[in-house]
Motif scaffolding. Structure first.
Motif, PDB file in Angstrom:
ATOM      1  N   GLU A  40      41.326  64.142  48.635  1.00 11.55           N
ATOM      2  CA  GLU A  40      41.677  62.923  49.393  1.00 11.55           C
ATOM      3  C   GLU A  40      41.561  62.576  50.593  1.00 11.55           C
ATOM      4  OE1 GLU A  40      45.502  59.677  48.568  1.00 11.55           O
ATOM      5  OE2 GLU A  40      45.762  61.791  48.033  1.00 11.55           O
ATOM      6  N   LEU A  66      39.324  57.407  42.872  1.00 11.85           N
ATOM      7  CA  LEU A  66      40.492  56.403  42.607  1.00 11.85           C
ATOM      8  C   LEU A  66      40.772  55.749  44.079  1.00 11.85           C
ATOM      9  CD1 LEU A  66      43.046  58.643  40.710  1.00 11.85           C
ATOM     10  CD2 LEU A  66      41.472  57.018  39.726  1.00 11.85           C
ATOM     11  N   TRP A  67      40.760  54.483  44.117  1.00 12.51           N
ATOM     12  CA  TRP A  67      40.775  53.551  45.546  1.00 12.51           C
ATOM     13  C   TRP A  67      41.612  52.573  45.084  1.00 12.51           C
ATOM     14  CZ3 TRP A  67      36.032  52.787  48.785  1.00 12.51           C
ATOM     15  CH2 TRP A  67      36.424  51.992  49.918  1.00 12.51           C
ATOM     16  N   ASN A  68      42.894  52.534  45.420  1.00 17.45           N
ATOM     17  CA  ASN A  68      43.906  51.171  45.129  1.00 17.45           C
ATOM     18  C   ASN A  68      43.104  50.005  45.695  1.00 17.45           C
ATOM     19  OD1 ASN A  68      45.867  49.310  45.575  1.00 17.45           O
ATOM     20  ND2 ASN A  68      47.183  51.028  45.280  1.00 17.45           N
ATOM     21  N   SER A  69      43.062  48.971  44.746  1.00 19.71           N
ATOM     22  CA  SER A  69      42.170  47.730  45.086  1.00 19.71           C
ATOM     23  C   SER A  69      43.062  47.091  46.221  1.00 19.71           C
ATOM     24  CB  SER A  69      42.077  46.932  43.804  1.00 19.71           C
ATOM     25  OG  SER A  69      43.505  46.675  43.304  1.00 19.71           O
ATOM     26  N   ASN A  70      44.453  47.251  46.353  1.00 15.90           N
ATOM     27  CA  ASN A  70      45.089  46.534  47.597  1.00 15.90           C
ATOM     28  C   ASN A  70      44.930  47.171  48.856  1.00 15.90           C
ATOM     29  OD1 ASN A  70      46.158  44.684  45.665  1.00 15.90           O
ATOM     30  ND2 ASN A  70      47.788  46.165  45.253  1.00 15.90           N
ATOM     31  N   HIS A  71      44.302  48.494  48.839  1.00 17.10           N
ATOM     32  CA  HIS A  71      44.004  48.972  50.228  1.00 17.10           C
ATOM     33  C   HIS A  71      42.623  49.306  50.403  1.00 17.10           C
ATOM     34  CE1 HIS A  71      48.090  50.892  49.368  1.00 17.10           C
ATOM     35  NE2 HIS A  71      48.287  49.877  49.815  1.00 17.10           N
ATOM     36  N   ARG A  72      41.775  48.284  50.292  1.00 15.06           N
ATOM     37  CA  ARG A  72      40.412  48.133  50.382  1.00 15.06           C
ATOM     38  C   ARG A  72      39.822  47.417  51.417  1.00 15.06           C
ATOM     39  NH1 ARG A  72      38.444  47.705  44.116  1.00 15.06           N
ATOM     40  NH2 ARG A  72      39.017  49.844  43.383  1.00 15.06           N
ATOM     41  N   GLU A 109      41.329  50.024  39.954  1.00 11.21           N
ATOM     42  CA  GLU A 109      41.476  51.418  41.117  1.00 11.21           C
ATOM     43  C   GLU A 109      40.626  52.547  40.420  1.00 11.21           C
ATOM     44  OE1 GLU A 109      44.984  54.192  42.536  1.00 11.21           O
ATOM     45  OE2 GLU A 109      45.013  53.443  40.617  1.00 11.21           O
ATOM     46  N   ARG A 110      40.449  52.622  39.381  1.00 13.87           N
ATOM     47  CA  ARG A 110      39.588  54.027  38.923  1.00 13.87           C
ATOM     48  C   ARG A 110      38.006  53.599  38.645  1.00 13.87           C
ATOM     49  NH1 ARG A 110      38.513  56.641  33.666  1.00 13.87           N
ATOM     50  NH2 ARG A 110      38.692  58.879  33.794  1.00 13.87           N
TER      51      ARG A 110
END
Length: 291
Positions: free
Chosen positions: A70, A99-105, A191-192
């Motif tokens: 990560e 895995l990349w949180n869509s709210n943290h892009r 996310e995934r």
């Protein structure tokens, strides 16, 4: 062995079907038996070196976790920052999970592949992976594909007309009229995401919600080491990498194809159905262990 199998592909790490509201199955394209078998195979151990971000090839604004799976971007302003995987590939078919949180892009959130020569830090806010001739990137907020600093259009591409109309029904409505559809509103990417690199064919594609969305890039350089890569401008963005599985250039074996066909026929209830098949216990165990 160019057999096309089901559009509904699930890896062992995510055996649940996509939600009923997901639009991505409408955009799915048939995939080769080679990819289907790879996705159906047990993933490699989580500690595999191909699951690691590089401790050397990353922007100084990206911090690695102790397990190296990560990376987290520091809250630095007016900077675009990237990171590559520790290990690249020159041949074979390979699948990674990101895995990349869509709210943290935020803006300019890009994932794709690069050579060893792709820049990993730049001033200002820009597409970094795909911003030069040594990288190929999918910008998640706008759905645009980038290479050599140029936008190559949207991904996924629309399929049949009836599917396109269904996709439009899933897109957000215009704020000025509830009856006017926004033709080019980007699809929200969850996310995934699975990154599918076929170094033998020179292609890169992605799987979202269990649906292979087709080839995003083709004519990638053959025999050149390519690495999964991401770039971001958002402080606090965390991206996790895991290598799932791969395959050589050889076509899949008949045993693997037969096992895949049986599992797809039994569907989501196969765990409870395989013991009912008139097969020796060793074959039943094979069908269970390869899910």
């Amino acid at each position: 062995m160019g057999l096309s199998l089901s559009l509904w592909l699930y890896s062992r790490t995510d055996d649940s079907p996509p939600s009923s509201s997901s639009v991505f199955p409408l955009l799915a394209v048939p995939t080769s038996s080679r990819l289907a078998v790879t996705l159906n195979s047990s993933p490699v151990a989580p500690g595999d070196g191909r699951s690691h971000w590089s401790s050397v090839h990353h922007s100084p604004h990206f911090l690695l976790s102790a397990c190296k799976q990560e990376v987290t971007r520091s809250p630095v302003e007016r900077s675009s920052d990237g990171v590559r995987a520790e290990m690249g590939v020159k041949s074979g078919l390979h699948v990674w999970e990101l895995l990349w949180n869509s709210n943290h892009r935020g803006s300019h959130a890009v994932l794709g592949v690069s050579t060893q020569n792709c820049p990993l830090q730049a001033s200002g806010y820009k597409v970094l992976v795909g911003g030069d001739s040594q990288s190929w990137g999918w910008e998640l907020k706008t759905n645009q594909l980038w290479h050599a600093g140029q936008s190559l259009g949207l991904y996924p591409k629309k399929r049949k007309r009836c599917q396109s109309e269904a996709v439009e029904d899933h897109r957000p409505q215009s704020s000025t009229s509830s009856h006017t559809k926004v033709a080019h509103t980007p699809l929200p990417i969850p996310e995934r995401i699975l990154l599918v690199l076929d170094a033998d064919a020179g292609t890169l594609g992605f799987i979202v919600d269990g649906s292979f969305l087709g080839v995003a890039f083709k004519d990638l350089p053959c025999g050149v080491e390519l690495f999964p890569a991401v770039s971001s401008v958002r402080g606090g963005a965390s991206i996790r990498l895991r290598y799932l599985n791969g395959a050589t250039r050889d076509p899949p074996g008949l045993m693997a194809l037969c096992g895949l066909s049986i599992q797809q026929y039994l569907g989501q209830q196969r765990h409870n159905q395989i013991h009912k098949l008139p097969l020796p216990s060793c074959l039943q165990h094979y069908l269970l262990s390869s899910q």
